[in-house]
Design an enzyme around this catalytic site. Structure first.
Site, short mmCIF file in Angstrom:
data_model
loop_
_atom_site.label_atom_id
_atom_site.label_comp_id
_atom_site.label_asym_id
_atom_site.label_seq_id
_atom_site.Cartn_x
_atom_site.Cartn_y
_atom_site.Cartn_z
N GLN A 65 0.79 -1.22 0.00
CA GLN A 65 0.00 0.00 0.00
C GLN A 65 0.83 1.28 0.00
O GLN A 65 0.28 2.36 -0.24
CB GLN A 65 -0.94 0.00 1.20
CG GLN A 65 -1.99 -1.11 1.12
CD GLN A 65 -2.88 -1.17 2.33
OE1 GLN A 65 -2.62 -1.93 3.26
NE2 GLN A 65 -3.93 -0.37 2.35
N GLU B 141 -4.68 -10.18 8.97
CA GLU B 141 -6.07 -10.35 8.57
C GLU B 141 -6.28 -11.54 7.63
O GLU B 141 -6.82 -11.40 6.53
CB GLU B 141 -6.60 -9.06 7.93
CG GLU B 141 -6.54 -7.87 8.87
CD GLU B 141 -7.10 -6.59 8.26
OE1 GLU B 141 -7.16 -6.50 7.01
OE2 GLU B 141 -7.49 -5.70 9.02
N HIS C 36 1.15 -9.52 4.25
CA HIS C 36 0.10 -8.50 4.32
C HIS C 36 -0.52 -8.37 2.93
O HIS C 36 -0.19 -7.47 2.17
CB HIS C 36 0.66 -7.16 4.80
CG HIS C 36 -0.39 -6.19 5.23
ND1 HIS C 36 -0.34 -5.50 6.42
CD2 HIS C 36 -1.55 -5.79 4.65
CE1 HIS C 36 -1.40 -4.72 6.54
NE2 HIS C 36 -2.15 -4.89 5.45
#
Length: 626
Positions: free
Chosen positions: A172, A338, A272
């Protein structure tokens, strides 16, 4: 990373939110000594007495000595034998140069082919092509903004070792996706599958600007810098036995040392949402299709294999390489971020928990590391629509169990998956007694990313049980109705730019649930939100982000109450994110506590950054003098 879907988290009767009916008269006035008194009116000579107190952010001083958490790589190298390192160039679709080493399965020709074979659209490069040396942050940028007129007033304090951190993920922020040996990952191709999405090819150019970014973060007094390392930047060809990228190792080695030199501590995430693209047969496999029983919104490939090597085995090999190289200087590790959101099916979950446990045992038993290891779960706390309705409470518990207990039961308690998971996921892999014994206790703290809360009730026209057995049911996989409104008809909180309704008042209840259910210290490793319409505001108004400031302060204040009034061991808070970034196809959902100019890459602090740090540091207990 914030999830794309409206998610929820745990509910339990022990600390359940309740709705109390009161009359219009404030309970404060009823209980106040001022209830019957009248103000005293008088004239006096007027003068402007309001003054400004100028304070500036205070960075942590550089350390006089560096604490170590494991032996140096020179000692640990025998744990990952026979590693070979090499390096590759940068891929530029506009270049006419053609690699000539076609006979080398791991050479530049093979590396380039992985990029050239994908039908990229408008592939672009950023401003920078080499590491930018940092400059000190001017004092004028570090002046604290005016305080909010109404802020939480509390005498509670944070323990001296409470973790104050900021977070971001490589995919990101880094950009430079095709530079210095990195190969494609599954979400790099998002714009091919979703033409309206923005790409991550440039993002924040943090790969070259990391020193300046760390300089800015350290200048604010932050103690922990949480970041991820892309698997495909360390092992471009993914599998055990393939060459390790020398440039990738050198980059993160320098990043870690720079973080330490600025008085902060590095905290590393191994995965991630950036699975190497080699695990996929075609690009469309990277997303999950509704109505097929998929668990997450994307397919992170946990259940896949590449050249007959399972994701689990390949990931563990990658994790061992990174841990042995950096464990001496890194105090905190997360294996997965996550994982529910990237799980395709039951085999995905099986691969995640077993890969995690293997790396935990490797770190503790072979590396003999003294740091902490965990994985972090995504969950926006699910609360029953009506806490007095047993059906709503059951739905909330089902919702929470599916998202949390699926991973947390085996890892923290050594017990089986919850029924909420087993009833909905037909291909789950049963856990044997030996599996549970191996998995049990393989996390040092409970890591959670609760942005807000979700109001939960049973399915409107069916039951949870009917939904669980119907693969095409629209409410799968959670099999409950999710909402943002309570029985009162009001939203539970402020509407942000994205799906989130901000409700920090539920955070105290949530901490109670996590602590009393899984009985481990709790760290919040992401929390924040994008202010509605922030991208349409002027630069000055973007920086003066009062809604986000209020969110952070009230959120932290609820956590203090949980610590001091409820006995919850809450050990850290990491703000998401330290700058506006690529929110998986979108730059307008601005979660950052710094702005980013997409043309110049200039960063500017937002008010919330100051308020987040100051709220904790102004209440931190001083270290005991021995």
């Amino acid at each position: 990373m914030r999830p794309h879907v409206l998610l929820g988290g745990g509910a339990v009767a022990l600390a359940q939110q309740v709705y109390v009916h009161v009359d219009r008269t404030s309970s404060f006035l009823k209980n106040s000594s001022y209830a019957t008194a009248l103000p005293s009116y008088s004239f006096r000579e007027f003068s402007f007495t309001q003054t400004e107190t100028v304070r500036t952010a205070t960075s942590i001083p550089p350390p006089t000595a560096t604490k170590t958490y494991a032996p140096d790589y020179s000692i640990l190298s025998s744990l990952v034998p026979n590693l070979t390192t090499t390096q590759w160039g940068n891929w530029d679709p506009a270049s006419n140069a053609t690699p000539t080493d076609t006979g080398n399965p791991y050479g530049n020709a093979s590396w380039t082919a992985m990029w050239s074979s994908i039908p990229w659209v408008n592939f672009t490069r950023g401003i920078y092509s080499t590491t930018v040396q940092p400059t000190p942050v001017p004092t004028s940028e570090l002046v604290l903004p005016p305080p909010e007129p109404f802020t939480p007033q509390t005498c509670y304090t944070f323990p001296e070792d409470f973790m104050l951190g900021v977070a971001a993920s490589a995919i990101q922020i880094e950009g430079a996706v095709a530079d210095e040996g990195r190969t494609p990952v599954h979400l790099d191709v998002l714009t091919i599958l979703t033409p309206d999405a923005s790409d991550n090819f440039v993002a924040n150019e943090n790969y070259y600007l990391y020193k300046q970014d760390i300089e800015r973060i350290a200048s604010m007094g932050v103690r922990y810098y949480r970041f991820s390392i892309p698997w495909s930047r360390i092992l471009p060809f993914v599998l055990p036995g393939t060459p390790v990228n020398q440039q990738g190792l050198a980059h993160y080695d320098d990043l870690i040392n720079f973080v330490l030199g600025k008085g902060m501590l590095p905290a590393i995430v191994l995965h991630h949402t950036d699975t190497p693209l080699q695990f996929y047969g075609n690009l469309s496999e990277t997303v999950s299709v509704p109505g097929t029983g998929a668990i997450g919104y994307a397919d992170s490939g946990f259940q896949r294999s590449y050249k007959n090597v399972s994701f689990e085995d390949a990931f563990v090999n990658y994790g061992k390489i990174v841990m042995t190289h950096f464990a001496d200087r890194v105090p905190i590790w997360w294996t997965f971020n996550e994982p529910l959101l990237g799980s395709r099916n039951g085999r995905s979950v099986n691969a995640v928990i077993k890969a995690h446990a293997r790396l935990y045992h490797f770190y503790k038993e072979e590396i003999k590391g003294t740091g902490k290891v965990s994985f972090t779960l995504s969950d926006n706390f699910g609360v029953p629509r009506d806490p007095s309705d047993p059906a709503d409470v059951e739905a909330a518990n089902h919702f929470n169990d599916f998202q949390l207990a699926t991973f947390a039961n085996p890892i923290f308690l050594g017990i089986d998956y919850p029924e909420a998971f087993k009833s909905s996921v037909a291909d789950y892999v049963p856990l044997s007694a030996s599996d549970l014994a191996y998995l049990n206790g393989t996390a040092d703290f409970f890591s959670i990313q609760p942005y807000t809360a979700t109001v939960v009730s049973p399915p409107a026209n069916s039951t949870i049980e009917d939904c669980a057995t119907n693969i095409t049911h629209p409410l799968r996989p959670y099999c409950v109705t999710q909402s943002t409104t309570t029985t009162t008809g009001w939203n539970i909180g402020y509407r942000s730019q994205s799906y989130v309704y901000i409700a920090p008042t539920y955070f105290r209840t949530y901490l109670n649930y996590l602590w009393n259910t899984w009985r481990h210290p709790v760290a919040v490793t992401e929390f924040g939100f994008p202010v509605f319409g922030e991208g349409q505001k002027t630069q000055a108004d973007q920086e003066f982000d009062s809604p986000r400031s209020q969110y952070y302060q009230t959120y932290l204040n609820e956590g203090l109450k949980a610590m001091w009034e409820d006995g919850v061991q809450w050990i850290g808070a990491f703000a998401w994110s330290w700058a506006d970034n690529w929110e998986f196809g979108d730059y307008e959902q601005r979660f950052g506590i710094q702005t980013v100019n997409r043309t110049t890459q200039v960063r500017r602090y937002k008010k919330s950054f100051f308020e987040f740090v100051d709220f904790i540091e102004s209440r931190r207990q001083e270290a005991a003098v021995l």
